[in-house]
Design a protein around this motif. Structure first.
Motif, PDB file in Angstrom:
ATOM      1  N   TRP A   1       0.868  -1.174   0.000  1.00  0.00           N
ATOM      2  CA  TRP A   1       0.000   0.000   0.000  1.00  0.00           C
ATOM      3  C   TRP A   1       0.911   1.233   0.000  1.00  0.00           C
ATOM      4  O   TRP A   1       1.667   1.454   0.938  1.00  0.00           O
TER       5      TRP A   1
ATOM      6  N   LEU B   1      -4.177   6.254  -3.195  1.00  0.00           N
ATOM      7  CA  LEU B   1      -4.172   5.699  -1.850  1.00  0.00           C
ATOM      8  C   LEU B   1      -3.567   6.692  -0.871  1.00  0.00           C
ATOM      9  O   LEU B   1      -2.593   7.381  -1.182  1.00  0.00           O
TER      10      LEU B   1
ATOM     11  N   LEU C   1      -6.714   3.814   6.434  1.00  0.00           N
ATOM     12  CA  LEU C   1      -7.282   3.226   5.225  1.00  0.00           C
ATOM     13  C   LEU C   1      -8.148   4.271   4.549  1.00  0.00           C
ATOM     14  O   LEU C   1      -9.328   4.441   4.895  1.00  0.00           O
ATOM     15  N   ASN C   2      -7.574   5.004   3.619  1.00  0.00           N
ATOM     16  CA  ASN C   2      -8.369   6.006   2.928  1.00  0.00           C
ATOM     17  C   ASN C   2      -7.893   6.167   1.497  1.00  0.00           C
ATOM     18  O   ASN C   2      -6.734   5.914   1.172  1.00  0.00           O
TER      19      ASN C   2
ATOM     20  N   ASP D   1     -12.576   1.882   8.183  1.00  0.00           N
ATOM     21  CA  ASP D   1     -12.107   1.457   9.493  1.00  0.00           C
ATOM     22  C   ASP D   1     -12.542   0.005   9.694  1.00  0.00           C
ATOM     23  O   ASP D   1     -13.589  -0.416   9.174  1.00  0.00           O
TER      24      ASP D   1
ATOM     25  N   TYR E   1      -1.680  -7.927   3.100  1.00  0.00           N
ATOM     26  CA  TYR E   1      -2.103  -7.661   1.724  1.00  0.00           C
ATOM     27  C   TYR E   1      -1.649  -8.779   0.801  1.00  0.00           C
ATOM     28  O   TYR E   1      -0.484  -9.188   0.808  1.00  0.00           O
TER      29      TYR E   1
END
Length: 583
Positions: free
Chosen positions: A10, A35, A40-41, A55, A64
């Protein structure tokens, strides 16, 4: 996931977008995100300041399995010690599905927005964009669907009805069915498939004026179609699907005017008024070498001929047979046509016979002659072969400095060499312009640590130039298109070891920063001291990462992706050929 090592990092700023290889994907309608770095957004890049924030309740860790442009798949470890699937997928160009155990997702708007609810669907109307979000929550799994567009709420059902398992399986199969070179290590394998992911994300489907599949250097911020970028992309696309390389080349050549002018940048509703390095005859011939499709060459030949002739007729002010770029007065981009926006070559903003333009033009003349020969156009093949020999002679007569053993631009105003040593001066190597002695001299310049033999070569400006190391775009950083071009030139003159060393260093540098940051960068530091996000891009770099205000080196850029795919497969073929020869 499967038998290959998918990229699974990520990365802040990594591209998140649907691919035209999987369905309709349009310039004006497709949703594009990057990303985020903290949490996590995903930040959407379609105009309004909007984020998808996620969330996971009771989360311990995320493992991952795949982080590619349209699919993020992971195993989530929970406090009860159980691992469960967590997925974020594009299922259409403007529909995203988030699914997982105890997952929560919401759209966060920083700009003014009007929010309404219609039958369990939240509708967000911003100044520029319209989103819709809906959720289905169960004890085992939560599913959120986000959609985008003027009728966003009507697309929600598309997400809920999508078979995520089937979509993931189909996408993984795409990667598994690709040619698979021998990798030096697992990280190189991950880099290879990350580059494939980038190439996939760059593909648009036909739209408005554009009649073919087409590509962009990156879905954000560039977004449009560019002339020489398309040529570079073809070296990667032909290994994914050679018809895709053909289609994207046709998409640019579709816009050759009757007089032969070809714009450097195109959108479905707009075209620019300047051109870019002639590279499409080269790309077309190399694509043909993979496909063997003569009809493709027949389809593009007239357009190629017209646009090369336009360069000859319209970019030679002094009539000496060598071309000059159009130069402007923007200090950050004095020569947009050359593609080297802020190179110190043009600091004086003067017209010059340009060594790179001449090299590109000569190479395309040579390739056009070969194409005409393949098509049985003997007279035209001879014409372009003669033109190639003429420009070759003039480059060596006018642009070669015997004292420095180097090629330079030459100023029109006083006829003097413009002695700024840049990577552009190696284009004669690529085009087969040099004598063996001149090629050897250029190789000495490439190897000299005081010039171009920097820790990571090839700097866009020689290390002994007064502007080096500015570490700002084309003022001393490394651009992988020049590395690839020089790699081609070195192989042409028999410098196989030097060629392979250059490209392997390029791959290794990309791999290093992919492992560190999870992205492929637009350019890199030639001193190997500064991280790519810290390099300037036409001004002092802004931190944190805020490309909507000022760009850093673009993330998940296309050129390095295309060249890496091509080189790793070519490296594998050369190794196989050597083994066969030695038997």
């Amino acid at each position: 996931m499967g038998t290959i090592q998918m990229p699974n990092i990520w990365g802040n700023g990594a591209m998140f977008a649907f691919s035209g290889l999987d369905g309709d994907c349009h310039y004006y309608e497709s949703l594009v995100g990057t990303l985020g770095e903290d949490g996590l957004n995903i930040k959407f890049r379609n105009g309004d300041q909007a984020f998808l924030h996620m969330d996971i309740e009771s989360l311990v860790n995320l493992y991952y399995q795949a982080v590619v442009a349209d699919t993020i798949s992971a195993e989530a470890l929970y406090k009860d010690g159980v691992k469960r699937p967590f997925d974020i997928l594009f299922v259409a160009q403007n529909v995203v599905v988030v699914r997982g155990h105890r997952v929560k997702a919401k759209l966060v708007y920083l700009d003014d927005v009007s929010i309404s609810e219609q039958n369990g669907v939240l509708v967000y109307q911003g100044k520029n964009n319209r989103f819709a979000v809906s959720a289905r929550l169960t004890e085992e799994v939560n599913t959120y669907v986000l959609s985008f567009g003027e009728q966003a709420e009507d697309l929600i059902q598309t997400g809920f009805e999508s078979d995520l398992a089937a979509i993931k399986e189909k996408r993984l199969a795409f990667y598994e069915n690709l040619p698979r070179p021998t990798f030096k290590d697992t990280a190189e394998e991950m880099l290879y498939y990350k580059c494939v992911s980038n190439l996939r994300s760059m593909v648009y489907t036909p739209e408005y004026m554009i009649e073919h599949y087409w590509s962009t250097p990156d879905r954000y911020p560039h977004k449009a179609m560019w002339l020489w970028d398309t040529a570079y992309h073809s070296f990667g696309f032909k290994h994914l699907d050679v018809s895709l390389a053909e289609e994207t080349i046709k998409s640019v050549l579709q816009f050759v005017r009757e007089d032969g002018f070809l714009p450097h940048m195109i959108t479905p509703k707009w075209q620019s008024s300047i051109t870019q390095p002639p590279t499409l005859a080269w790309a077309s011939l190399e694509t043909y070498k993979t496909s063997g499709n003569k009809q493709f060459l027949a389809d593009v030949y007239d357009s190629l001929r017209k646009y090369i002739q336009w360069d000859i007729d319209n970019r030679d002010q002094n009539g000496n047979g060598l071309p000059e770029w159009e130069v402007g007065d923007d200090p950050y981009c004095r020569c947009d046509e050359s593609g080297m926006d802020n190179t110190p070559r043009f600091d004086e903003a003067t017209e010059m016979d340009c060594v790179d333009f001449a090299g590109f033009l000569a190479n395309d003349m040579h390739c056009l002659s070969k194409i005409a020969e393949i098509l049985g156009k003997e007279e035209e093949s001879a014409l372009w072969a003669d033109r190639f020999e003429t420009i070759k002679r003039k480059i060596n007569e006018i642009l070669w400095d015997e004292e420095d053993q180097f090629y330079y631009d030459r100023k029109l105003c006083d006829g003097q060499f413009h002695k700024v040593k840049t990577a552009a001066s190696f284009l004669p190597l690529v085009a087969g312009i040099c004598s063996p002695e001149q090629a050897a001299a250029l190789v000495r310049h490439l190897k000299d640590p005081k010039e171009f033999g920097t820790p990571f070569p090839i700097p866009t400006v020689s290390a002994d130039d007064k502007t080096y190391p500015t570490k700002d775009m084309f003022r001393g950083t490394v651009w992988l298109n020049f590395n690839f071009l020089v790699y081609q030139g070195l192989m042409r003159y028999g410098y196989q070891a030097e060629a392979d060393e250059l490209m392997q260093k390029s791959v290794d540098t990309m791999k290093q920063w992919y492992l560190n940051d999870g992205v492929i960068y637009e350019f890199y530091d030639s001193t190997a001291e500064v991280a790519p996000p810290r390099l300037s891009r036409k001004d002092i770099t802004l931190h944190p990462y805020l490309p909507e205000i000022r760009y850093q080196a673009v993330r998940d850029f296309s050129w390095g992706s295309a060249f890496t795919v091509h080189y790793l497969l070519e490296r594998d073929k050369k190794q196989t050929d050597r083994q066969t020869k030695n038997r």
